[in-house]
Each structure stands twice: as structure tokens, then as C-alpha cells.
Design a protein around this motif. Structure first.
Motif, PDB file in Angstrom:
ATOM      1  N   SER A   1       0.696  -1.236   0.108  1.00 52.88           N
ATOM      2  CA  SER A   1       0.094   0.130  -0.007  1.00 52.88           C
ATOM      3  C   SER A   1       1.016   1.125  -0.042  1.00 52.88           C
ATOM      4  O   SER A   1       0.356   2.157  -0.787  1.00 52.88           O
ATOM      5  N   LEU A   2       1.901   1.352   0.903  1.00 49.38           N
ATOM      6  CA  LEU A   2       2.909   2.410   0.978  1.00 49.38           C
ATOM      7  C   LEU A   2       3.670   2.686  -0.104  1.00 49.38           C
ATOM      8  O   LEU A   2       3.753   3.718  -0.835  1.00 49.38           O
ATOM      9  N   THR A   3       4.205   1.587  -1.037  1.00 47.48           N
ATOM     10  CA  THR A   3       4.985   1.575  -2.035  1.00 47.48           C
ATOM     11  C   THR A   3       4.155   2.054  -3.278  1.00 47.48           C
ATOM     12  O   THR A   3       4.656   2.772  -4.303  1.00 47.48           O
ATOM     13  N   ASP A   4       2.993   1.583  -3.388  1.00 45.11           N
ATOM     14  CA  ASP A   4       2.050   1.906  -4.624  1.00 45.11           C
ATOM     15  C   ASP A   4       1.697   3.390  -4.513  1.00 45.11           C
ATOM     16  O   ASP A   4       1.732   4.059  -5.336  1.00 45.11           O
ATOM     17  N   ARG A   5       1.354   3.790  -3.413  1.00 52.12           N
ATOM     18  CA  ARG A   5       1.292   5.288  -3.254  1.00 52.12           C
ATOM     19  C   ARG A   5       2.329   6.088  -3.420  1.00 52.12           C
ATOM     20  O   ARG A   5       2.478   7.182  -4.109  1.00 52.12           O
ATOM     21  N   ILE A   6       3.673   5.789  -3.017  1.00 51.84           N
ATOM     22  CA  ILE A   6       4.788   6.677  -3.268  1.00 51.84           C
ATOM     23  C   ILE A   6       4.947   6.323  -4.978  1.00 51.84           C
ATOM     24  O   ILE A   6       5.512   7.354  -5.633  1.00 51.84           O
ATOM     25  N   GLY A   7       4.894   5.131  -5.449  1.00 48.51           N
ATOM     26  CA  GLY A   7       4.870   5.103  -7.138  1.00 48.51           C
ATOM     27  C   GLY A   7       4.284   5.970  -7.674  1.00 48.51           C
ATOM     28  O   GLY A   7       4.526   6.260  -8.914  1.00 48.51           O
ATOM     29  N   SER A   8       3.121   6.525  -7.174  1.00 48.02           N
ATOM     30  CA  SER A   8       2.075   7.434  -7.752  1.00 48.02           C
ATOM     31  C   SER A   8       2.665   8.885  -7.954  1.00 48.02           C
ATOM     32  O   SER A   8       2.257   9.585  -8.804  1.00 48.02           O
ATOM     33  N   PHE A   9       3.816   8.876  -7.272  1.00 49.79           N
ATOM     34  CA  PHE A   9       4.339  10.553  -7.418  1.00 49.79           C
ATOM     35  C   PHE A   9       5.510  10.362  -8.257  1.00 49.79           C
ATOM     36  O   PHE A   9       6.735  11.213  -8.117  1.00 49.79           O
ATOM     37  N   PHE A  10       5.877   9.376  -9.214  1.00 53.18           N
ATOM     38  CA  PHE A  10       6.976   8.978 -10.118  1.00 53.18           C
ATOM     39  C   PHE A  10       7.312  10.424 -10.910  1.00 53.18           C
ATOM     40  O   PHE A  10       8.419  10.596 -11.180  1.00 53.18           O
ATOM     41  N   TYR A  11       6.523  11.186 -11.301  1.00 58.41           N
ATOM     42  CA  TYR A  11       6.687  12.329 -12.091  1.00 58.41           C
ATOM     43  C   TYR A  11       7.330  13.360 -11.475  1.00 58.41           C
ATOM     44  O   TYR A  11       8.051  14.067 -12.226  1.00 58.41           O
ATOM     45  N   LEU A  12       7.690  13.456 -10.117  1.00 54.85           N
ATOM     46  CA  LEU A  12       8.574  14.423  -9.439  1.00 54.85           C
ATOM     47  C   LEU A  12      10.144  14.091  -9.540  1.00 54.85           C
ATOM     48  O   LEU A  12      10.788  14.810  -9.611  1.00 54.85           O
ATOM     49  N   SER A  13      10.251  12.818 -10.158  1.00 52.91           N
ATOM     50  CA  SER A  13      11.725  12.519 -10.497  1.00 52.91           C
ATOM     51  C   SER A  13      12.233  13.037 -11.904  1.00 52.91           C
ATOM     52  O   SER A  13      13.283  12.773 -12.654  1.00 52.91           O
ATOM     53  N   ALA A  14      10.979  13.528 -12.779  1.00 53.09           N
ATOM     54  CA  ALA A  14      11.325  13.976 -14.147  1.00 53.09           C
ATOM     55  C   ALA A  14      12.367  14.930 -14.084  1.00 53.09           C
ATOM     56  O   ALA A  14      13.422  15.107 -14.903  1.00 53.09           O
TER      57      ALA A  14
END
Length: 292
Positions: free
Chosen positions: A237-250
Motif C-alpha cells: 500500500s505504501l510503495t504503490d502510493r509512493i510510486g504514484s509520485f513518479f513524475y517528481l523524478s522527471a
């Protein structure tokens, strides 16, 4: 030298002093050696040291190019795994070719490897230790205790991930730092700052949601106390939620990619590495051989 300028082969009258006939190329002087054919470069042999040096330069050049492409792809959700693979291959090539670019770069590469694995170790080992310490409350079967343990666990894991990211980000800066001009170094530090800012942003954005995620996961664990997948869902649950912010690494990915391009361009134009002579073998300390 013969004073005759008449070619004995074709009879052409050459100017005095010529060794070869300007008409047929035949020798005018006995024993004269003909020059190599026009357009044929003289043969030469590349020393083993120079051959290995060129291979190291080519490896670094290719590796930096793969780092560039991998950085641009790594943050894209669909092809991110391809980008990560290219980053890995590129890093290996840069590591293999590091010695051709001097001791400063070689030292930075080794230090980057140490920092990278240290950061990964902090993130994974820290999360494991935190989960292990919270295990008694997670399996207690009490909803309140389980919920509180998950809230604390999630918050602490996020902090540990940020700390690990600070260390691994520094490794990314040092990896090509010695090969950069001032502009490239500024881009590396800007990418590092953007990486840390993105991780802190994730921490801030997720903070209000931690209680809700913990409540849902705690009920799942309490209602299925003997099901190991219930505890695994806490991490998912936590890792999936963190993954939703992937665009911040662009943003950091683009900055690092530009810095990698600057290094690739310097190597491609022959600006680096600087020319260097082959290492001189130390004088022999063996005693001279006495004649019999």
C-alpha cells in the motif's frame, strides 16, 4: 652516384641528381630502394597500453550515452524498467573505463559505488529493522495497537527512504563530476537538489494520508491474523502510493541527462581525456650478467 639521368628502362631523360625515373619510376642509381606507393600510409603498431586506453575511453563514452538515455527513460512509468537497465549497463561501462580519465575520476567513481550501496542499504535495511521492531504490535490482534504501529512504521520508513536518497543522490553527482566543466557540475548539483526536494515533497504529500492508509491496512491485518499476505499488503500500500509520485523524478532526471550529454560531447570531441604518455617501466634491479 651516377651522372647519367637517362633511364635505362624506358630511355626517358631525367634531370641530373634524380634517383628514380619521373616517367616510369625505375631506379636511375644502382641499389636505390623504391618509395612506397602513393597514397599508402606507413604501417605502425599500436602499443598494448594505447590499445587498452582507447578501449577504456570508448567504454566510458558509450556508458555515459547509456546513462543519458537511461535517465530520460527511468522516470517514465511504462518504460522505466528499460531506463533502469540502461543506467545499470552504462554505470558498469563507466566503471570499467574509469582509469583512462585520471586518478581523480577513478577515485570519484569508486566513492560513488560505495555511496550508492550505502544509500540502498540504509533504505532497505532501515525499513527492515523498522518493520521488525513493529512486528509484535502488528501481530497483536488489537486494532488500536496495530494501527498506531503502522502509522509510526509508515512515517519512519518514509524518513529512512529520504535519508537513503540523499546518499545515493550524492553518488550520482560524484560519478561524472571530475569529467565535467563548471556548467556540468552545476547541473549535477541542481539535479541532486531536485532529487532531495522531490523526496521531501513525497514525504509532505503522504503525511496526511498515512493515518488513512494505516487504518485500512490495520483492519486487514486484524481480520486476517494468520494470513501473511495481510502484512505484505502494508508494504504494498505504501510503495504503490509512493510510486504514484513518479513524475517528481522527471526534473532531476532531465538535469542529470543534460550533464551526461556534456560529458559525452567532451569525449566525442577529444577534449577529454588529456593525452598521456605510456607508463615508464621501473629500472631493473637485477644484477648484470657476467660474461663467461
Amino acid at each position: 652516384m651516377s651522372t647519367s639521368a637517362v633511364c635505362p628502362k624506358c630511355g626517358f631523360a631525367n634531370q641530373p641528381g634524380y634517383q628514380f625515373c619521373t616517367n616510369c619510376g625505375g631506379p636511375l642509381v644502382p641499389g636505390a630502394v623504391a618509395p612506397p606507393p602513393y597514397g599508402v600510409p606507413p604501417a605502425y603498431t599500436v602499443s598494448p597500453w594505447e590499445y587498452e586506453r582507447r578501449r577504456a575511453i570508448d567504454r566510458t563514452k558509450t556508458g555515459v550515452l547509456l546513462l543519458l538515455i537511461g535517465s530520460l527513460l527511468s522516470w517514465v512509468l511504462v518504460v522505466g524498467i528499460i531506463g533502469e537497465l540502461l543506467l545499470l549497463i552504462g554505470a558498469i561501462l563507466v566503471i570499467l573505463g574509469r582509469r583512462a580519465f585520471g586518478p581523480s575520476h577513478s577515485r570519484n567513481v569508486v566513492l560513488s559505488i560505495v555511496l550508492f550501496f550505502l544509500g540502498i542499504g540504509i533504505s532497505f535495511l532501515g525499513a527492515f529493522v523498522l518493520a521488525l521492531s513493529a512486528a509484535p504490535e502488528l501481530v497483536s490482534g488489537e486494532l488500536v495497537a496495530t494501527t498506531n504501529a503502522l502509522r509510526s512504521l509508515f512515517a519512519n520508513v518514509l524518513v529512512v527512504i529520504v535519508i537513503g536518497g540523499v546518499v545515493t543522490g550524492l553518488a550520482s553527482v560524484l560519478f561524472t563530476y571530475a569529467l565535467q566543466k563548471p556548467t556540468g557540475r552545476m547541473l549535477l548539483w541542481a539535479g541532486y537538489a531536485a532529487t532531495i526536494a522531490g523526496q521531501i515533497a513525497i514525504l509532505v504529500l503522504l503525511a496526511p494520508e498515512i493515518d488513512g492508509i494505516a487504518d485500512v491496512v490495520a483492519r486487514e491485518i486484524v481480520t486476517r491474523p494468520n494470513d501473511p499476505t495481510a502484512i505484505a499488503s502494508a508494504t504494498a500500500s505504501l510503495t504503490d502510493r509512493i510510486g504514484s509520485f513518479f513524475y517528481l523524478s522527471a526534473i532531476p532526471a532531465i538535469l542529470f541527462a543534460i550533464a551526461d550529454y556534456l560529458v559525452w560531447d567532451r569525449i566525442n570531441r577529444g577534449e577529454i581525456p588529456a593525452p598521456s604518455a605510456a607508463p615508464v617501466a621501473p629500472p631493473s634491479t637485477a644484477p648484470p650478467i657476467q660474461p663467461e
